[in-house]
Every structure is written in C-alpha cells, then in structure tokens.
Design a protein around this motif. Structure first.
Motif, PDB file in Angstrom:
ATOM      1  N   GLY B  16       3.636  -3.006   2.302  1.00  0.00           N
ATOM      2  CA  GLY B  16       3.438  -3.065   0.860  1.00  0.00           C
ATOM      3  C   GLY B  16       2.071  -3.537   0.427  1.00  0.00           C
ATOM      4  O   GLY B  16       1.723  -3.454  -0.759  1.00  0.00           O
ATOM      5  N   SER B  17       1.271  -4.003   1.357  1.00  0.00           N
ATOM      6  CA  SER B  17      -0.072  -4.474   1.005  1.00  0.00           C
ATOM      7  C   SER B  17      -1.048  -3.296   0.986  1.00  0.00           C
ATOM      8  O   SER B  17      -0.787  -2.253   1.580  1.00  0.00           O
ATOM      9  CB  SER B  17      -0.543  -5.530   1.999  1.00  0.00           C
ATOM     10  OG  SER B  17      -0.654  -4.972   3.303  1.00  0.00           O
ATOM     11  N   PRO B  18      -2.198  -3.451   0.328  1.00  0.00           N
ATOM     12  CA  PRO B  18      -3.187  -2.369   0.287  1.00  0.00           C
ATOM     13  C   PRO B  18      -4.019  -2.340   1.562  1.00  0.00           C
ATOM     14  O   PRO B  18      -4.020  -3.287   2.345  1.00  0.00           O
ATOM     15  CB  PRO B  18      -4.056  -2.727  -0.915  1.00  0.00           C
ATOM     16  CG  PRO B  18      -3.951  -4.206  -1.002  1.00  0.00           C
ATOM     17  CD  PRO B  18      -2.574  -4.566  -0.535  1.00  0.00           C
ATOM     18  N   LYS B  79      -2.496   2.265  -1.069  1.00  0.00           N
ATOM     19  CA  LYS B  79      -2.098   1.298  -2.093  1.00  0.00           C
ATOM     20  C   LYS B  79      -0.974   0.407  -1.593  1.00  0.00           C
ATOM     21  O   LYS B  79      -0.905  -0.775  -1.910  1.00  0.00           O
ATOM     22  CB  LYS B  79      -1.655   2.029  -3.359  1.00  0.00           C
ATOM     23  CG  LYS B  79      -2.783   2.760  -4.065  1.00  0.00           C
ATOM     24  CD  LYS B  79      -2.296   3.435  -5.334  1.00  0.00           C
ATOM     25  CE  LYS B  79      -3.448   4.148  -6.040  1.00  0.00           C
ATOM     26  NZ  LYS B  79      -2.993   4.845  -7.275  1.00  0.00           N
ATOM     27  N   LYS B  80      -0.099   0.990  -0.775  1.00  0.00           N
ATOM     28  CA  LYS B  80       1.032   0.221  -0.235  1.00  0.00           C
ATOM     29  C   LYS B  80       1.330   0.694   1.178  1.00  0.00           C
ATOM     30  O   LYS B  80       1.830   1.800   1.377  1.00  0.00           O
ATOM     31  CB  LYS B  80       2.281   0.399  -1.102  1.00  0.00           C
ATOM     32  CG  LYS B  80       2.247  -0.287  -2.434  1.00  0.00           C
ATOM     33  CD  LYS B  80       3.603  -0.172  -3.149  1.00  0.00           C
ATOM     34  CE  LYS B  80       3.568  -0.924  -4.475  1.00  0.00           C
ATOM     35  NZ  LYS B  80       4.890  -0.847  -5.174  1.00  0.00           N
TER      36      LYS B  80
END
Lengths: 119, 113
Positions: B16-18, B79-80
C-alpha cells in the motif's frame, strides 16, 4: 510472437570441463537479432554477444564460443575449460525486426540457465 | 564511456505504500530506456520502454507506471504497492534502431511486506 527457450534450468560441472548452454528461439521475422547475457550473483546483466539473422558464422572469444544455426533455430553458447568465475545465470534473448522509425521494443529473454562451476 | 545508475539498491516497503525507483544514464544522448522486472530469481519481463522525453510505452498492464522527465532519466513509480510487485528491477539503455544490444544497470531489489 517471439519466444526464447532455454531448456536447461541448471547445469553443474567441475572446473575445466567444457559446457554448452542451449538456446532455441521462435520468430516469424526474417530479420532478427540474438543475444547472450551473463548475470553473476551481483545481479547486473552483462552483455556478451549479438548476432543478426544474416550472419551464421560461429563466433569465438577466448574461452567462449557461439554456434548459430538457422536450420534448427538455435544459438548455443559453449564455455571451454570452465572456471569458477563462470558461475552465473546465462540468458539468451531475441529482438525482432525491421526498423519501424520510432518503436523500440525490448528484448525477449529466455528463463535463463544457472551454471555452477565446482572447483 | 556510458554508465547507468540505479537507486536505491535495495528497498523494503509495506503493502500500500508508494514507490519511486530512479535510473540515470551518463555518456550518451537520446538513448532508448527500458524497465524490466525479474521475479523469483529468473526470467526478465519488459515493463516499460521510452524512446524520448515524455514518451512511454507499457508492455504489461499493472500497478506500475513510468516517466521520463529528462533525456537520461527514467523513473518507475507506483501509488500503492502490492505483494506481487516484489522483485528485482533492472533499468537498461540502448541505441535507437533494430538489433542494438541493451546495457543494464545494477538493479534494485524490492521486497514488499
């Protein structure tokens, strides 16, 4: 569609033995290019050789040699008198075609052959 | 002579992080640039290629995107991140025209946890 097959997943030989890595390709183009790359444990791919489809002459570079046979769609790589430093994953790759004036498709790689040279 | 740089060398990111991976080339002008991914220690898959600034072609629909803001800079982004984005990412450059070999950077090993 183009395809490269390296059927040998892993090969293990004792140092100083000769070893041949197989590469079979598929393409519908009459103009194409074949490559071999070496990936040592560090991960970076090192370019070894390029051949075009109109040049079937074998190539020799030191202990390395390449055998290109259009009749069998093969581009095999032989290491003579192998050394421990030859241990790596070796990839065969294919690039098709005529210049399209702006397209720049990447290389199609085989899955690689892991070569282990035992001392 | 030409040199290709990639950073970071390794990266561990949560789901979920960029993501932003950068690649730069020195010693050549207007190169073709490529992003490949190598999963599970084997075969390379072409993700994106670029023939010029702002020109990006995608080979595989996925969670990733690429940009080329400068002639010799190529960025891979997300983005995720997904778990399936884990792998070894390699940037490469080559000359324009058919049949030229590509030269690869040192790679970024990404682990998504």
């Amino acid at each position: 569609a183009q395809k490269v097959t390296q059927a040998q997943t892993e090969i293990s030989v004792v140092e100083k033995e000769d070893v041949t890595l197989d590469c079979v390709y598929e393409t519908r183009d009459t103009t194409y290019y074949l490559f071999w790359y070496k990936q040592p444990p560090s991960g970076e791919l090192v370019f070894l050789i390029r051949r075009n489809s109109f040049d079937e002459q074998n190539e020799i570079s030191g202990r390395y040699s390449w055998n290109f046979q259009k009749s069998t769609s093969s581009f095999n790589f032989t290491i003579t008198a192998s050394q421990v430093v030859d241990s790596a994953v070796y990839f065969c790759a294919l690039s098709e075609g005529e210049y399209s004036g702006g397209g720049a498709d990447g290389l199609t790689f085989g899955k690689g052959t892991h070569l282990i040279i035992q001392p | 002579s030409q040199t290709i740089h990639q950073w970071p060398a390794t990266l561990v990111q949560p789901v979920g992080s960029p993501l932003s991976l950068e690649c730069t080339v020195e010693g050549t002008s207007n190169p073709n640039l490529y992003w490949y991914r190598q999963a599970a220690g084997r075969g390379l898959q072409l993700l994106f290629y670029s023939v010029g600034i702002g020109q990006i072609s995608s080979e595989v629909p996925q969670n990733l995107s690429a940009s080329r803001p400068q002639d010799r800079q190529f960025i891979l982004s997300s983005k995720k991140l997904l778990l399936s984005d884990s792998g070894f990412y390699l940037c490469a450059w080559g000359l324009d025209g058919p049949g030229y070999e590509q030269y690869f950077g040192p790679g970024t090993r990404l682990t998504v946890t």
